[in-house]
Design an enzyme around this catalytic site. Structure first.
Site, PDB file in Angstrom:
ATOM      1  N   ASN A 217      27.968  11.217 -53.680  1.00 22.46           N
ATOM      2  CA  ASN A 217      27.222  10.755 -52.522  1.00 22.46           C
ATOM      3  C   ASN A 217      27.969   9.455 -52.008  1.00 22.46           C
ATOM      4  O   ASN A 217      28.954   8.974 -52.157  1.00 22.46           O
ATOM      5  CB  ASN A 217      25.897  10.418 -52.797  1.00 22.46           C
ATOM      6  CG  ASN A 217      25.761   9.511 -53.869  1.00 22.46           C
ATOM      7  OD1 ASN A 217      26.085   8.065 -53.204  1.00 22.46           O
ATOM      8  ND2 ASN A 217      25.332   9.660 -54.950  1.00 22.46           N
ATOM      9  N   ASP A 285      20.698  13.315 -58.858  1.00 24.20           N
ATOM     10  CA  ASP A 285      19.527  13.859 -59.369  1.00 24.20           C
ATOM     11  C   ASP A 285      19.894  14.991 -60.158  1.00 24.20           C
ATOM     12  O   ASP A 285      19.106  15.453 -61.243  1.00 24.20           O
ATOM     13  CB  ASP A 285      18.541  14.277 -58.355  1.00 24.20           C
ATOM     14  CG  ASP A 285      17.721  12.948 -57.739  1.00 24.20           C
ATOM     15  OD1 ASP A 285      17.617  12.005 -58.401  1.00 24.20           O
ATOM     16  OD2 ASP A 285      17.704  12.959 -56.531  1.00 24.20           O
ATOM     17  N   LYS A 294      40.061  24.702 -63.947  1.00 27.60           N
ATOM     18  CA  LYS A 294      39.737  24.609 -62.517  1.00 27.60           C
ATOM     19  C   LYS A 294      39.149  25.865 -62.188  1.00 27.60           C
ATOM     20  O   LYS A 294      39.755  26.905 -62.578  1.00 27.60           O
ATOM     21  CB  LYS A 294      41.231  24.049 -62.022  1.00 27.60           C
ATOM     22  CG  LYS A 294      40.834  23.943 -60.440  1.00 27.60           C
ATOM     23  CD  LYS A 294      42.245  23.808 -59.585  1.00 27.60           C
ATOM     24  CE  LYS A 294      41.950  23.916 -58.173  1.00 27.60           C
ATOM     25  NZ  LYS A 294      43.254  23.917 -57.386  1.00 27.60           N
ATOM     26  N   PRO A 310      18.899  12.657 -66.175  1.00 27.69           N
ATOM     27  CA  PRO A 310      17.896  11.608 -66.588  1.00 27.69           C
ATOM     28  C   PRO A 310      17.604  10.673 -65.392  1.00 27.69           C
ATOM     29  O   PRO A 310      18.329  10.099 -64.547  1.00 27.69           O
ATOM     30  CB  PRO A 310      18.525  10.807 -67.838  1.00 27.69           C
ATOM     31  CG  PRO A 310      20.044  10.887 -67.667  1.00 27.69           C
ATOM     32  CD  PRO A 310      20.023  12.454 -66.666  1.00 27.69           C
ATOM     33  N   ASP A 311      16.324  10.471 -65.231  1.00 25.51           N
ATOM     34  CA  ASP A 311      15.834   9.104 -64.047  1.00 25.51           C
ATOM     35  C   ASP A 311      15.877   7.863 -65.083  1.00 25.51           C
ATOM     36  O   ASP A 311      15.127   7.682 -65.721  1.00 25.51           O
ATOM     37  CB  ASP A 311      14.309   9.583 -63.556  1.00 25.51           C
ATOM     38  CG  ASP A 311      14.318   8.734 -62.415  1.00 25.51           C
ATOM     39  OD1 ASP A 311      14.439   7.544 -62.490  1.00 25.51           O
ATOM     40  OD2 ASP A 311      13.990   9.258 -61.334  1.00 25.51           O
ATOM     41  N   ILE A 312      16.932   7.153 -64.515  1.00 22.47           N
ATOM     42  CA  ILE A 312      17.147   5.834 -65.281  1.00 22.47           C
ATOM     43  C   ILE A 312      15.996   4.938 -65.121  1.00 22.47           C
ATOM     44  O   ILE A 312      15.512   4.372 -66.080  1.00 22.47           O
ATOM     45  CB  ILE A 312      18.434   5.384 -64.881  1.00 22.47           C
ATOM     46  CG1 ILE A 312      19.501   6.428 -65.221  1.00 22.47           C
ATOM     47  CG2 ILE A 312      18.694   3.863 -65.674  1.00 22.47           C
ATOM     48  CD1 ILE A 312      20.989   5.925 -64.462  1.00 22.47           C
ATOM     49  N   PHE A 329      15.444   0.891 -55.983  1.00 22.29           N
ATOM     50  CA  PHE A 329      15.691   1.057 -54.679  1.00 22.29           C
ATOM     51  C   PHE A 329      15.215   2.326 -54.303  1.00 22.29           C
ATOM     52  O   PHE A 329      14.906   3.362 -55.019  1.00 22.29           O
ATOM     53  CB  PHE A 329      17.089   0.969 -54.215  1.00 22.29           C
ATOM     54  CG  PHE A 329      17.507  -0.626 -54.182  1.00 22.29           C
ATOM     55  CD1 PHE A 329      17.516  -1.635 -54.779  1.00 22.29           C
ATOM     56  CD2 PHE A 329      18.164  -0.797 -52.729  1.00 22.29           C
ATOM     57  CE1 PHE A 329      17.671  -3.067 -54.697  1.00 22.29           C
ATOM     58  CE2 PHE A 329      18.309  -2.243 -52.441  1.00 22.29           C
ATOM     59  CZ  PHE A 329      18.177  -3.172 -53.205  1.00 22.29           C
ATOM     60  N   LYS A 343       7.164   6.138 -55.220  1.00 22.99           N
ATOM     61  CA  LYS A 343       8.176   6.070 -56.146  1.00 22.99           C
ATOM     62  C   LYS A 343       7.854   4.633 -56.922  1.00 22.99           C
ATOM     63  O   LYS A 343       7.976   4.914 -58.298  1.00 22.99           O
ATOM     64  CB  LYS A 343       9.510   5.804 -55.553  1.00 22.99           C
ATOM     65  CG  LYS A 343      10.285   6.936 -55.243  1.00 22.99           C
ATOM     66  CD  LYS A 343      11.407   6.753 -54.437  1.00 22.99           C
ATOM     67  CE  LYS A 343      12.064   7.953 -53.974  1.00 22.99           C
ATOM     68  NZ  LYS A 343      13.438   7.904 -53.045  1.00 22.99           N
ATOM     69  N   LYS A 347       7.322   5.585 -60.848  1.00 22.05           N
ATOM     70  CA  LYS A 347       8.413   5.137 -61.892  1.00 22.05           C
ATOM     71  C   LYS A 347       8.023   4.225 -62.654  1.00 22.05           C
ATOM     72  O   LYS A 347       8.905   3.520 -63.302  1.00 22.05           O
ATOM     73  CB  LYS A 347      10.047   5.178 -61.136  1.00 22.05           C
ATOM     74  CG  LYS A 347      10.302   6.233 -60.443  1.00 22.05           C
ATOM     75  CD  LYS A 347      11.568   6.382 -60.013  1.00 22.05           C
ATOM     76  CE  LYS A 347      12.057   7.421 -59.151  1.00 22.05           C
ATOM     77  NZ  LYS A 347      13.660   7.733 -59.156  1.00 22.05           N
TER      78      LYS A 347
HETATM   79  N1  CTP Z   1      17.089   6.602 -59.908  1.00 21.55           N
HETATM   80  C1  CTP Z   1      17.635   6.354 -61.228  1.00 21.55           C
HETATM   81  N2  CTP Z   1      18.080   7.847 -62.043  1.00 21.55           N
HETATM   82  C2  CTP Z   1      18.095   8.898 -61.192  1.00 21.55           C
HETATM   83  C3  CTP Z   1      17.511   8.851 -59.819  1.00 21.55           C
HETATM   84  C4  CTP Z   1      17.214   7.566 -59.335  1.00 21.55           C
HETATM   85  O1  CTP Z   1      17.585   5.321 -62.021  1.00 21.55           O
HETATM   86  N3  CTP Z   1      18.453   9.738 -61.748  1.00 21.55           N
HETATM   87  C5  CTP Z   1      16.930   5.135 -59.367  1.00 21.55           C
HETATM   88  C6  CTP Z   1      17.718   4.742 -58.281  1.00 21.55           C
HETATM   89  O2  CTP Z   1      18.623   3.742 -58.653  1.00 21.55           O
HETATM   90  C7  CTP Z   1      16.530   3.998 -57.376  1.00 21.55           C
HETATM   91  C8  CTP Z   1      15.289   4.728 -57.443  1.00 21.55           C
HETATM   92  O3  CTP Z   1      15.393   5.449 -58.669  1.00 21.55           O
HETATM   93  O4  CTP Z   1      16.661   2.726 -57.927  1.00 21.55           O
HETATM   94  C9  CTP Z   1      14.991   5.793 -56.301  1.00 21.55           C
HETATM   95  O5  CTP Z   1      15.981   6.471 -56.168  1.00 21.55           O
HETATM   96  P1  CTP Z   1      16.131   7.552 -54.618  1.00 21.55           P
HETATM   97  O6  CTP Z   1      17.420   8.293 -54.921  1.00 21.55           O
HETATM   98  O7  CTP Z   1      15.770   6.898 -53.677  1.00 21.55           O
HETATM   99  O8  CTP Z   1      14.970   8.532 -55.486  1.00 21.55           O
HETATM  100  P2  CTP Z   1      14.840   9.811 -56.308  1.00 21.55           P
HETATM  101  O9  CTP Z   1      13.800   9.463 -57.561  1.00 21.55           O
HETATM  102  O10 CTP Z   1      16.114  10.285 -56.733  1.00 21.55           O
HETATM  103  O11 CTP Z   1      14.234  10.849 -55.240  1.00 21.55           O
HETATM  104  P3  CTP Z   1      14.366  11.406 -54.071  1.00 21.55           P
HETATM  105  O12 CTP Z   1      15.761  11.862 -54.122  1.00 21.55           O
HETATM  106  O13 CTP Z   1      13.448  12.902 -54.156  1.00 21.55           O
HETATM  107  O14 CTP Z   1      13.903  10.920 -52.681  1.00 21.55           O
END
Ligand code: CTP
Length: 401
Positions: A217, A285, A294, A310-312, A329, A343, A347
């Site tokens: 990204n 995500d 390859k 995993p969502d950290i 953020f 969020k 979270k």
């Molecule tokens: N974050 C994280 N782990 C992930 C995705 C996001 O820790 N797998 C954290 C980011 O570092 C940030 C926050 O979650 O602090 C929000 O990230 P953002 O990309 O805005 O939100 P998402 O939860 O990914 O939701 P969406 O993409 O649907 O907006």
């Protein structure tokens, strides 16, 4: 109190070196100035000597000085070497290892930490030659104090100005300079966040598709790096966990480089406990099952199967090791505040810093954010990412009081 060997290069900012000597003396440090031939066009040895209350060294060929104190000894008698201002020419010579005068010889001979404060015209600073040299110096462990941005003596505008002498001094005295020579002399990590551990994630993650392709990204890491730098300058012990970015480490920060979201999650878990976690990284995500070989074009477009990462932030929110202050953020393109507010609860974060990423925020130098807390929403004015970082750290200091 520390002993500074201060190398003053040639540039209009050299007069600020005189102010820096005054400030350092006032704070109880010893300063031995070394003036280059260029520097002597802007300040006199006499004024530096008077302020430093020390002899000023100017020439390698001054036999009297060699008899009294050889250049090797001079380069090692100090606790640290500060080059201020560091000109493009001095930086290039340092990068190349040229030793054709007293200053460059000392820089090559020293075994002490070296800190440079570059100051020059914006184009000279941004020139690829200078930037390559700076990267070389950083890779060798030299600390670079980034120049300030603003109007310049030459009439142009941009990065290249020497920061204010007081700021340089604060920066130096808060550096955890590793070599033992300075231990116990500089007030290491002394500041409003001293004794605190702050964890910061920054940058993007890369999720491999095959050995050559990744899902990435646009995150540059700038905002996270600015936050890590501001936290370190406030005296915190900072762990910066960072995905693939092209940014040099801020001074005084322990950096862990990772590539994928899973590696970032693991590095965060291994870095706990922390008093504060600020998760700035744009974590992917989803990932795909990476092919070990390859993928060939001839096989046609691959049908990528995504699985959730995993969502950290959410994991930390539920962890028994949850930091006392958990900050996320939110990168949004629409319904910025509403989405970010959701969020925060989803979270279990304390604060969410929300920004609208539909413009050029990602990769840019400026940011306009909303701080969402349990008490409500604050709209912060647009500012540089460095200013947003300083403001956020100021709020954290308040909160931890
Ligand atoms: N974050 C994280 N782990 C992930 C995705 C996001 O820790 N797998 C954290 C980011 O570092 C940030 C926050 O979650 O602090 C929000 O990230 P953002 O990309 O805005 O939100 P998402 O939860 O990914 O939701 P969406 O993409 O649907 O907006």
């Amino acid at each position: 109190m520390a002993k500074f060997l201060l190398i003053v290069g040639g540039g209009i900012a050299a007069y600020k070196a005189a102010e820096l000597i005054r400030g350092a003396r006032k704070a109880g440090h010893d300063v031995t100035p070394v003036l280059t031939a260029g520097g002597a066009h802007f300040v006199t040895p006499m004024s530096l000597a008077a302020l430093a209350e020390s002899p000023v060294y100017t020439s390698l060929w001054d036999l009297k000085d060699e008899a009294e104190m050889g250049h090797i000894q001079l380069s090692r008698a100090a606790d640290l070497v500060l080059v201020c201002p560091a000109t493009a020419d001095l930086i290039a010579k340092m990068a190349a290892g040229i030793a054709d005068d007293l200053a460059t010889t000392l820089l090559l001979a020293t075994d002490k930490p070296v800190i440079i404060a570059p100051a020059m015209n914006v184009r000279m600073w941004q020139h690829q030659a200078t930037q390559t040299n700076i990267a070389t110096l950083r890779a060798r462990g030299i600390t670079v104090i980034d120049p300030d941005e603003g109007p310049m003596a030459c009439g142009e505008y941009g990065p290249g100005r020497l920061p204010e002498p007081d700021d340089i001094l604060t920066f130096i005295t808060q550096l955890p300079l590793v070599p033992s020579a300075v231990e116990g002399r500089l007030p290491v990590g002394d500041g409003p966040l001293s004794g605190r551990h702050i964890l910061v994630t920054a940058g993007p993650t890369h999720e491999p598709i095959d050995p050559v392709r990744v899902i990435a990204n646009r995150s540059s890491g700038k905002q996270g790096f600015a936050i890590a730098a501001a936290a370190a300058q406030a005296g915190a012990r900072v762990t910066l966990i960072v995905g693939p970015v092209a940014l040099p480490s801020p001074g005084g920060v322990a950096r862990i480089d990772v590539e994928t979201a899973q590696q970032m999650a693991e590095a965060v878990a291994n870095s706990l406990p922390a008093d504060v976690a600020i998760l700035v990284a744009a974590v992917a995500d989803w990932r795909v099952e990476a092919s070990p070989t390859k993928l060939k074009k001839s096989a046609g477009p691959p049908a990528l199967q995504f699985v959730a990462n995993p969502d950290i932030l959410a994991t930390l929110g539920q962890s028994p090791d949850r930091p006392r202050l958990l900050i996320g953020f939110a990168a949004e393109t629409d319904h910025v505040v509403a989405n970010a507010t959701a969020k925060r609860t989803a979270k279990n974060a304390d604060w969410i810093v929300a920004n609208d990423v539909s413009g050029d925020v990602m990769g840019g130098a400026r940011n306009q954010v909303h701080l969402i807390t349990a008490a409500g929403v604050e709209d912060w004015p647009e500012a540089s990412k460095d200013d947003v970082a300083r403001q956020l750290i100021a709020r954290i200091i308040e909160e931890l009081k």
